[in-house]
Design a protein around this motif. Structure first.
Motif, PDB file in Angstrom:
ATOM      1  N   VAL A  58       0.909  -1.255   0.162  1.00 59.69           N
ATOM      2  CA  VAL A  58       0.079   0.184  -0.046  1.00 59.69           C
ATOM      3  C   VAL A  58       0.875   1.186   0.208  1.00 59.69           C
ATOM      4  N   ASN A  59       0.248   2.324  -0.623  1.00 62.29           N
ATOM      5  CA  ASN A  59       0.996   3.717  -0.335  1.00 62.29           C
ATOM      6  C   ASN A  59       0.491   4.277   0.761  1.00 62.29           C
ATOM      7  N   PHE A  60       1.235   4.314   1.859  1.00 64.62           N
ATOM      8  CA  PHE A  60       0.597   4.750   3.024  1.00 64.62           C
ATOM      9  C   PHE A  60       0.151   5.984   3.004  1.00 64.62           C
ATOM     10  N   LEU A  61       0.622   7.193   2.458  1.00 60.83           N
ATOM     11  CA  LEU A  61      -0.042   8.582   2.525  1.00 60.83           C
ATOM     12  C   LEU A  61      -1.294   8.124   1.736  1.00 60.83           C
ATOM     13  N   GLU A  62      -1.300   7.574   0.549  1.00 59.53           N
ATOM     14  CA  GLU A  62      -2.670   7.269  -0.205  1.00 59.53           C
ATOM     15  C   GLU A  62      -3.876   6.828   0.879  1.00 59.53           C
ATOM     16  N   LEU A  63      -3.324   5.980   1.525  1.00 57.55           N
ATOM     17  CA  LEU A  63      -4.042   5.171   2.469  1.00 57.55           C
ATOM     18  C   LEU A  63      -4.897   6.137   3.596  1.00 57.55           C
ATOM     19  N   VAL A  64      -3.864   6.830   4.173  1.00 53.08           N
ATOM     20  CA  VAL A  64      -4.327   7.851   5.085  1.00 53.08           C
ATOM     21  C   VAL A  64      -5.315   8.817   4.350  1.00 53.08           C
ATOM     22  N   GLU A  65      -4.895   9.331   3.232  1.00 50.90           N
ATOM     23  CA  GLU A  65      -5.665  10.284   2.580  1.00 50.90           C
ATOM     24  C   GLU A  65      -7.317   9.826   1.928  1.00 50.90           C
ATOM     25  N   LEU A  66      -7.031   8.521   1.720  1.00 49.88           N
ATOM     26  CA  LEU A  66      -8.389   7.932   1.310  1.00 49.88           C
ATOM     27  C   LEU A  66      -9.292   7.713   2.429  1.00 49.88           C
ATOM     28  N   ARG A  67      -8.717   7.289   3.587  1.00 52.61           N
ATOM     29  CA  ARG A  67      -9.775   6.612   4.664  1.00 52.61           C
ATOM     30  C   ARG A  67     -10.681   7.665   4.706  1.00 52.61           C
ATOM     31  N   TYR A 207     -10.278   0.948  10.071  1.00 52.25           N
ATOM     32  CA  TYR A 207     -10.597   2.039   9.110  1.00 52.25           C
ATOM     33  C   TYR A 207      -9.194   1.628   7.935  1.00 52.25           C
ATOM     34  N   LEU A 208      -7.954   1.763   8.543  1.00 56.02           N
ATOM     35  CA  LEU A 208      -6.946   1.633   7.492  1.00 56.02           C
ATOM     36  C   LEU A 208      -6.786   0.273   6.976  1.00 56.02           C
ATOM     37  N   ALA A 209      -7.156  -0.854   7.553  1.00 53.92           N
ATOM     38  CA  ALA A 209      -7.322  -2.185   7.205  1.00 53.92           C
ATOM     39  C   ALA A 209      -8.399  -2.542   6.220  1.00 53.92           C
ATOM     40  N   ALA A 210      -9.609  -1.914   6.408  1.00 54.63           N
ATOM     41  CA  ALA A 210     -10.501  -1.802   5.535  1.00 54.63           C
ATOM     42  C   ALA A 210     -10.294  -1.172   4.291  1.00 54.63           C
ATOM     43  N   GLU A 211      -9.705   0.060   4.199  1.00 52.40           N
ATOM     44  CA  GLU A 211      -9.175   0.714   3.196  1.00 52.40           C
ATOM     45  C   GLU A 211      -8.035  -0.013   2.301  1.00 52.40           C
ATOM     46  N   SER A 212      -7.273  -0.602   2.990  1.00 48.68           N
ATOM     47  CA  SER A 212      -6.435  -1.430   2.182  1.00 48.68           C
ATOM     48  C   SER A 212      -6.739  -2.821   1.505  1.00 48.68           C
ATOM     49  N   LEU A 213      -8.256  -3.106   1.774  1.00 49.62           N
ATOM     50  CA  LEU A 213      -8.827  -4.067   1.161  1.00 49.62           C
ATOM     51  C   LEU A 213      -9.731  -3.384  -0.007  1.00 49.62           C
TER      52      LEU A 213
END
Length: 251
Positions: A58-67, A207-213
């Motif tokens: 995952v792109n962590f910054l993208e993960l956080v921003e899309l959460r 939230y973050l785990a769901a976004e990664s899925l």
């Protein structure tokens, strides 16, 4: 809305000390068990081992921003592996450390980890819709069909939530239940503050785990405590629902 300053001030003053010299730990009392044990011989469901869960780049910054909070979900079910992934990310036990503590994938005051994870499951491949509890130390699912019959309890559970639609559409709704003695044992009354702080840590991991899925998630704080406690057979004092979150597939 009127605020009862006296009660609020009393709570803040009562829980202000970082350490309680009269806590059960300081008095040398036995530590509470780190997990609510199922009755002997109860059927459990084995989850895919954490070591076998696929790595997700995952792109962590993208993960956080899309959460974001998502309240509407598709009919597509989670796989059992995806549910195991969400449970591992939110309460997975990396290692017990003795005296009732454990190192997990989320922080907790004093490594006490006061939560039991209850699940309102509607759409997970291979699982009958119903109420379940996650056994974090063994990475197992405990069906609660005998204690919480689905047909009798589903409507009452849904009715307890102000944002009913999100719960009704969810594949899974997580309910984190505080076993408060685990925190009171070390910190005394200060433990009540830590329980609410720890709940936020757990939900953010969801939230973050769901976004990664590429799935959706929504925290649920607006529910009737007494009704959720009643459905889950909690006494509301020593163990009580503290936070919840819906999760499901999105387009």
């Amino acid at each position: 809305m009127e605020v009862d300053d006296q009660k609020e001030r009393a709570f803040l003053e009562d829980t202000a000390a970082a350490w309680d010299p009269q806590s059960p730990l300081k008095r040398g009392e036995p530590f509470p068990v780190p997990e609510k044990r199922p009755p002997a011989g109860t059927r459990v469901i084995k989850l895919p081992e954490a070591e076998l869960l696929p790595d997700r780049e995952v792109n962590f910054l993208e993960l956080v921003e899309l959460r974001a909070s998502v309240r509407s979900y598709m009919q597509t079910p989670f796989t059992l592996q995806e549910l195991a992934y969400l449970l591992w990310c939110t309460q997975g036990v990396k290692m017990p450390i003795g005296k009732g503590g454990s190192m997990r994938n989320v922080p907790s005051a004093g490594a006490r980890h006061a939560f039991e994870t209850y699940l309102f499951i509607q759409k997970v491949e291979g699982l009958v819709p119903g109420f379940y509890r996650y056994l974090a130390f063994e990475h197992l699912l405990l069906p609660l069909a005998e204690q919480i019959p689905w047909e009798e309890s589903r409507e009452a559970f849904l009715h307890a939530f102000r944002t009913r639609q999100a719960v009704e559409e969810s594949a899974v709704t997580f309910v984190w239940v505080a076993q408060i003695e685990r925190l009171l044992y070390v910190f005394g009354k200060r433990g009540y503050r830590y329980a609410f702080l720890d709940a936020g840590h757990v939900c953010e991991n969801l939230y973050l785990a769901a976004e990664s899925l590429k799935a959706g998630c929504c925290a649920m704080g607006a529910f009737e405590d007494a009704e959720v406690n009643r459905v889950l057979h909690l006494d509301g004092v020593r163990e009580f629902s503290i936070y919840a979150a819906t999760a499901g597939k999105v387009g």
